[in-house]
Structures are given as C-alpha cells and as structure tokens.
Design a protein around this motif. Structure first.
Motif, PDB file in Angstrom:
ATOM      1  N   TRP A  87       0.807  -1.175  -0.076  1.00 27.88           N
ATOM      2  CA  TRP A  87       0.052  -0.040  -0.095  1.00 27.88           C
ATOM      3  C   TRP A  87       0.855   1.427  -0.142  1.00 27.88           C
ATOM      4  O   TRP A  87       2.007   1.393   0.106  1.00 27.88           O
ATOM      5  N   ILE A  88       0.552   2.299  -0.235  1.00 30.72           N
ATOM      6  CA  ILE A  88       1.062   3.475  -0.462  1.00 30.72           C
ATOM      7  C   ILE A  88       1.452   4.239   1.016  1.00 30.72           C
ATOM      8  O   ILE A  88       0.532   4.127   1.818  1.00 30.72           O
ATOM      9  N   SER A  89       2.721   4.695   1.036  1.00 32.26           N
ATOM     10  CA  SER A  89       3.111   5.238   2.254  1.00 32.26           C
ATOM     11  C   SER A  89       2.665   6.580   2.555  1.00 32.26           C
ATOM     12  O   SER A  89       2.485   7.201   1.493  1.00 32.26           O
ATOM     13  N   ALA A  98       2.887  20.296  -0.802  1.00 33.49           N
ATOM     14  CA  ALA A  98       1.291  19.924  -1.038  1.00 33.49           C
ATOM     15  C   ALA A  98       1.103  19.283  -2.549  1.00 33.49           C
ATOM     16  O   ALA A  98       0.152  19.469  -3.082  1.00 33.49           O
ATOM     17  N   LYS A  99       2.239  18.681  -3.215  1.00 34.13           N
ATOM     18  CA  LYS A  99       2.085  18.383  -4.656  1.00 34.13           C
ATOM     19  C   LYS A  99       1.220  17.006  -4.449  1.00 34.13           C
ATOM     20  O   LYS A  99       1.158  16.108  -3.367  1.00 34.13           O
ATOM     21  N   ALA A 100       0.371  17.065  -5.547  1.00 35.95           N
ATOM     22  CA  ALA A 100      -0.604  16.076  -5.636  1.00 35.95           C
ATOM     23  C   ALA A 100       0.236  14.399  -5.622  1.00 35.95           C
ATOM     24  O   ALA A 100       1.127  14.256  -6.197  1.00 35.95           O
ATOM     25  N   PRO A 101      -0.345  13.609  -4.776  1.00 37.60           N
ATOM     26  CA  PRO A 101       0.306  12.280  -4.687  1.00 37.60           C
ATOM     27  C   PRO A 101      -0.054  11.345  -5.837  1.00 37.60           C
ATOM     28  O   PRO A 101      -0.955  11.864  -6.712  1.00 37.60           O
ATOM     29  N   ALA A 102       0.820  10.364  -6.488  1.00 39.64           N
ATOM     30  CA  ALA A 102       0.610   9.546  -7.486  1.00 39.64           C
ATOM     31  C   ALA A 102      -0.651   8.758  -7.330  1.00 39.64           C
ATOM     32  O   ALA A 102      -1.184   8.480  -6.336  1.00 39.64           O
ATOM     33  N   THR A 103      -1.173   8.525  -8.373  1.00 39.65           N
ATOM     34  CA  THR A 103      -2.440   7.501  -8.602  1.00 39.65           C
ATOM     35  C   THR A 103      -2.199   6.291  -7.935  1.00 39.65           C
ATOM     36  O   THR A 103      -0.914   5.859  -7.913  1.00 39.65           O
ATOM     37  N   TRP A 104      -3.249   5.495  -7.731  1.00 45.18           N
ATOM     38  CA  TRP A 104      -2.952   4.192  -7.199  1.00 45.18           C
ATOM     39  C   TRP A 104      -2.439   3.322  -8.247  1.00 45.18           C
ATOM     40  O   TRP A 104      -1.346   2.588  -7.920  1.00 45.18           O
ATOM     41  N   ASP A 105      -2.520   3.273  -9.365  1.00 48.79           N
ATOM     42  CA  ASP A 105      -2.113   2.640 -10.461  1.00 48.79           C
ATOM     43  C   ASP A 105      -0.667   2.713 -10.845  1.00 48.79           C
ATOM     44  O   ASP A 105       0.050   2.027 -11.048  1.00 48.79           O
ATOM     45  N   SER A 106      -0.281   4.104 -10.589  1.00 48.16           N
ATOM     46  CA  SER A 106       0.987   4.677 -11.002  1.00 48.16           C
ATOM     47  C   SER A 106       1.836   4.157  -9.759  1.00 48.16           C
ATOM     48  O   SER A 106       2.881   3.573  -9.689  1.00 48.16           O
ATOM     49  N   HIS A 107       1.389   4.062  -8.498  1.00 54.17           N
ATOM     50  CA  HIS A 107       2.225   3.668  -7.270  1.00 54.17           C
ATOM     51  C   HIS A 107       2.272   1.952  -7.444  1.00 54.17           C
ATOM     52  O   HIS A 107       3.473   1.617  -7.095  1.00 54.17           O
ATOM     53  N   CYS A 108       1.436   1.683  -7.653  1.00 51.32           N
ATOM     54  CA  CYS A 108       1.515   0.000  -7.817  1.00 51.32           C
ATOM     55  C   CYS A 108       2.492  -0.511  -8.814  1.00 51.32           C
ATOM     56  O   CYS A 108       2.996  -1.552  -8.967  1.00 51.32           O
ATOM     57  N   GLY A 109       2.853   0.388  -9.846  1.00 50.63           N
ATOM     58  CA  GLY A 109       3.807   0.073 -10.760  1.00 50.63           C
ATOM     59  C   GLY A 109       5.128   0.454 -10.368  1.00 50.63           C
ATOM     60  O   GLY A 109       5.989   0.044 -11.154  1.00 50.63           O
ATOM     61  N   GLU A 160      -8.680   3.195  -1.636  1.00 48.08           N
ATOM     62  CA  GLU A 160      -9.802   3.966  -1.157  1.00 48.08           C
ATOM     63  C   GLU A 160      -9.259   5.136  -0.260  1.00 48.08           C
ATOM     64  O   GLU A 160     -10.024   6.183  -0.286  1.00 48.08           O
ATOM     65  N   THR A 161      -8.488   4.898   0.691  1.00 47.19           N
ATOM     66  CA  THR A 161      -8.063   5.934   1.521  1.00 47.19           C
ATOM     67  C   THR A 161      -7.370   7.078   0.706  1.00 47.19           C
ATOM     68  O   THR A 161      -7.439   8.202   0.729  1.00 47.19           O
ATOM     69  N   LEU A 162      -6.377   6.556  -0.065  1.00 48.06           N
ATOM     70  CA  LEU A 162      -5.505   7.295  -0.938  1.00 48.06           C
ATOM     71  C   LEU A 162      -6.361   8.305  -1.850  1.00 48.06           C
ATOM     72  O   LEU A 162      -6.411   9.452  -1.985  1.00 48.06           O
ATOM     73  N   GLU A 163      -7.353   7.635  -2.548  1.00 48.00           N
ATOM     74  CA  GLU A 163      -8.215   8.363  -3.527  1.00 48.00           C
ATOM     75  C   GLU A 163      -8.924   9.329  -3.100  1.00 48.00           C
ATOM     76  O   GLU A 163      -9.634  10.586  -3.472  1.00 48.00           O
ATOM     77  N   PHE A 164      -9.732   9.079  -1.626  1.00 48.58           N
ATOM     78  CA  PHE A 164     -10.541  10.104  -0.945  1.00 48.58           C
ATOM     79  C   PHE A 164      -9.664  11.137  -0.530  1.00 48.58           C
ATOM     80  O   PHE A 164      -9.904  12.372  -1.051  1.00 48.58           O
ATOM     81  N   ILE A 165      -8.279  10.997  -0.136  1.00 54.91           N
ATOM     82  CA  ILE A 165      -7.608  12.187   0.116  1.00 54.91           C
ATOM     83  C   ILE A 165      -7.245  12.865  -1.054  1.00 54.91           C
ATOM     84  O   ILE A 165      -7.261  14.185  -1.106  1.00 54.91           O
TER      85      ILE A 165
END
Length: 405
Positions: A87-89, A98-109, A160-165
């Motif tokens: 999972w994402i740290s 406050a740069k936007a974090p990577a998407t989940w798909d990008s992180h998992c790659g 779901e936590t990442l995408e909500f944030i």
C-alpha cells in the motif's frame, strides 16, 4: 442517521451475537478467498474479534511480486512482502509543497521493494519530542531508524483511502485550513477505507528470524514486526484492531523498557479464546496461522465504541505503538478523536496528553479514554481556541499534510 443506525446495532449486539457469530466462523471454515481484502460492517459490529483476524489474515497475505494485491498462489506465512506493505506510504501521500500524490495505479507500478534506514538521531529526537507533549509521534517510516533494538513506525493506506485524500485535496494543509475556516465540522472517508500502522524491532539473533515477519534494510539489517494496528471505515467512528508479537509481553520490555510498556493491559480475544477466559493469550487455530510465523502474534483488542454496555470506557492500547503512554489510560478512538485541523497551524492543535493525570513512575503519560469532549481539547501553545476546527475523521495521518508553496 448513519451514526444512529450504528448505535442501534451496537445496542442489539447482546441478543444478536449468537446468530451473527456463525457468519465469521463459517467464513474461516470455508477456507476459500481468505486473501481477499474484507469490508463487512456486520462482522465488524457483531464479531469484532473474529473480523480483526479476518483482516489480519487478508492484509498479511503474501503480495504479488511486482504489483499491489494478494498472490492467491501463495500460502499465508510465505516469505516476502505482505499486501499492506505494498500500500502507499503516508510519505508518498503528503509531499513537499502539497504536491498531488501519485495515483494508485501509478504507485503500484513503482512500488519500492527495498526498505531504507533513517539516522538513529531522528528516532532519538522523535522520542524526545513525544515525551515533551507528544508533538509528533510518527515523523518517519521504517524499518527506519536504529536505536539499538527498536525502530519507529510506518503508516500505509489502501486505495480507497488514497483516492479520497486525493479527490478532496486533503494532502494540502491549506485546503484543510480552508475547510475549517468555512466551518466544515468533519469529513467522512468511504466505507472501504483502511490504514495500517506498524512498528518494528531490530533483530540480531538469526534464531528470531523465523518467529517474526521480517523486513530487510538496504544494508542487510533485519527488522521484525512487533506491533500491527489496522483501522477500517466499516463503522462511522471506524473499526479498530491492534496486534502484538508475543515477545512484547516480557522480552522486549526487559531489553528496551523505554519503548515497550509490557502487557499490564491483557489481551482480549473472544474469537481465539472461544469457551475460555477472553485473556487466554492464544492465537486462533485453524485459520492458517498454525506452523507459521504468524502464530506468534496476538490480537490485543478491538474497539467499536467509546464505552462498553455498562458505560465503562473501552481500553485499547498497543504496548509498543503507545509505549510512551500509561496503558490503562489509553484508547484508540479517544486519542484519534483529537485529530483536528484549525483555520491556522499547527496541524496538531490539541495535546494528546491528558494533563489531569500525572505521569507514572516510569515517566509515561496519560492519553484519553471514553468520550472526548470539549473539556478534553486542550489547545497547545499559540493555538486560538476560538477558531473553527475541522475534525479529520479520526485520521491522525492527515496532520502530515504539507503547506502549499
């Protein structure tokens, strides 16, 4: 309305448990799909201890080699990273400026398999800060830091936590302050949101390696998982479950009493101790733990409400994660209720130390238990108590949001 329904369901627990218990027990007896990430409000309400183990099994299942998610072809206890470790740290969510974090798909790659070390001086400074009003309890992630036997904690979030944030721009401290100034009282994560907090200890004896879930730092140092805490938004005020390695009871408190508080508060596990005293100290048989490293872990407690059916405050504490607190004066839900953001900094405006209770003989300080009300919210130095505050839905990691450039 949602909170009212949850309260009514909790009140019905006594007369409904016998029916509901069979659902979670039957799930384990079926034995299929144990690796699937669960989201089950009914189990969380009516069989919290069994549901905690369901989460433990699924999230500690071996992950796929180069992707996020469980590997169905592996067995629980296989070596390598687990589902939650992919999972994402929080450090990849709350970025400088406050740069936007990577998407989940990008992180998992681009999941980084190797773990890195942080200087021991950082850990020492963090502990000093905790003793001095607990200003920031989780400044970085491990297996990081080296204080001879112990390393600090890491926090990881599911999709779901990442995408909500990300969708609410809550990674920005400025956005949180804007919401507070707009008199927004609270935010609410989606039901499938989850977060894991973990603590590690440095292992030097190879005989220990098979008794722990381990992670290796880039220099080859081996760390063992000693504290594992999971929260899920199955319930309006979240579902809380905390686990510890059996060595936390006496071994580590003897070797590192400053970091490990010991089990003065005994484990409570109605699932593993079915038919026995709830503090039997056993692990549940027949759910895949037997003969693996995971049989050395115990459910310390779960929490679904501030108080029990008699109105007594519920005590839920991890003797490593909350090692700096008086164990009998700690409650996950009560502490996290203080996770707020005001119209202006700091991101932790209220003290999480209960100043009405003096430190104990070991220097540990009191946290909070039971319902936390306005009288418990003690503004820290320089905080205007008359400003508006945004309740961060019990999610302390949101205080790591960074100011915009």
């Amino acid at each position: 309305m949602k909170m009212l329904i949850a309260s009514l369901l909790i009140a019905m627990t006594t007369c409904s448990t016998a029916v509901a218990q069979s659902a979670c027990q039957a799930f384990f007896k079926k034995g299929a799909d144990l690796y699937l990430e669960p989201q089950d409000t009914q189990m969380a309400l009516f069989e919290p201890d069994c549901y905690a183990w369901r989460l433990f099994v699924a999230l500690n299942w071996p992950s796929r080699k180069d992707q996020c998610g469980a590997d169905p072809g592996k067995q629980l206890g296989a070596e390598g990273e687990t589902v939650w470790e992919k999972w994402i740290s929080k450090h990849d969510v709350f970025l400088p400026g406050a740069k936007a974090p990577a998407t989940w798909d990008s992180h998992c790659g681009t999941v980084q398999i190797a773990k890195t070390l942080a200087p021991s001086a950082q850990l020492a400074a963090a502990r000093t800060q905790m003793a001095d009003q607990a200003g920031d309890l989780t400044p970085f992630e491990p297996p990081t830091g080296d204080a001879s036997t112990a390393a600090d904690e890491e926090v990881r979030m599911n999709r779901e936590t990442l995408e909500f944030i990300a969708s609410k721009r809550l990674y920005s401290r400025n956005e949180q302050m804007r919401l507070a100034a707009a008199k927004i009282k609270t935010i609410e994560f989606p039901a499938a949101a989850k977060e894991v907090k973990a603590h590690w200890v440095k292992l030097e004896d190879p005989a220990d390696f098979g008794r722990y879930h381990i992670g290796k730092a880039s220099d080859g140092t081996v760390y063992g998982l000693v504290g594992w805490h999971v929260t899920t938004k199955d319930l309006p005020r979240w579902f809380w479950a905390t686990f510890e390695h059996v060595d936390n009871e006496t071994r580590w408190p003897t070797e590192d009493p400053g970091s490990f508080a010991g089990w003065s508060v005994k484990p409570i596990d109605r699932f593993a101790c079915d038919g026995e005293a709830v503090d039997c100290g056993k692990f549940p048989r027949g759910i895949g733990l037997d003969g693996t490293k995971w049989e050395n872990y115990r459910l310390k407690a779960t929490q679904i409400d501030w108080v029990d059916s008699l109105g007594e405050p519920t005590i839920v504490v991890n003797s490593k994660i909350e090692g700096g607190f008086i164990q009998s004066q700690s409650s996950c839900m009560s502490c996290h209720a203080l996770a707020m953001m005001g119209e202006a900094p700091p991101p932790m405006p209220f003290s999480i130390i209960n100043l009405d209770i003096p430190p104990d003989s070991s220097g540990r300080v009191a946290n909070f238990k039971g319902v936390v009300d306005a009288d418990d919210r003690r503004p820290r130095n320089g905080v205007d108590p008359n400003q508006h505050f945004l309740q961060l839905d019990f999610v302390w990691s949101l205080r790591n949001a960074q100011p915009e450039n």
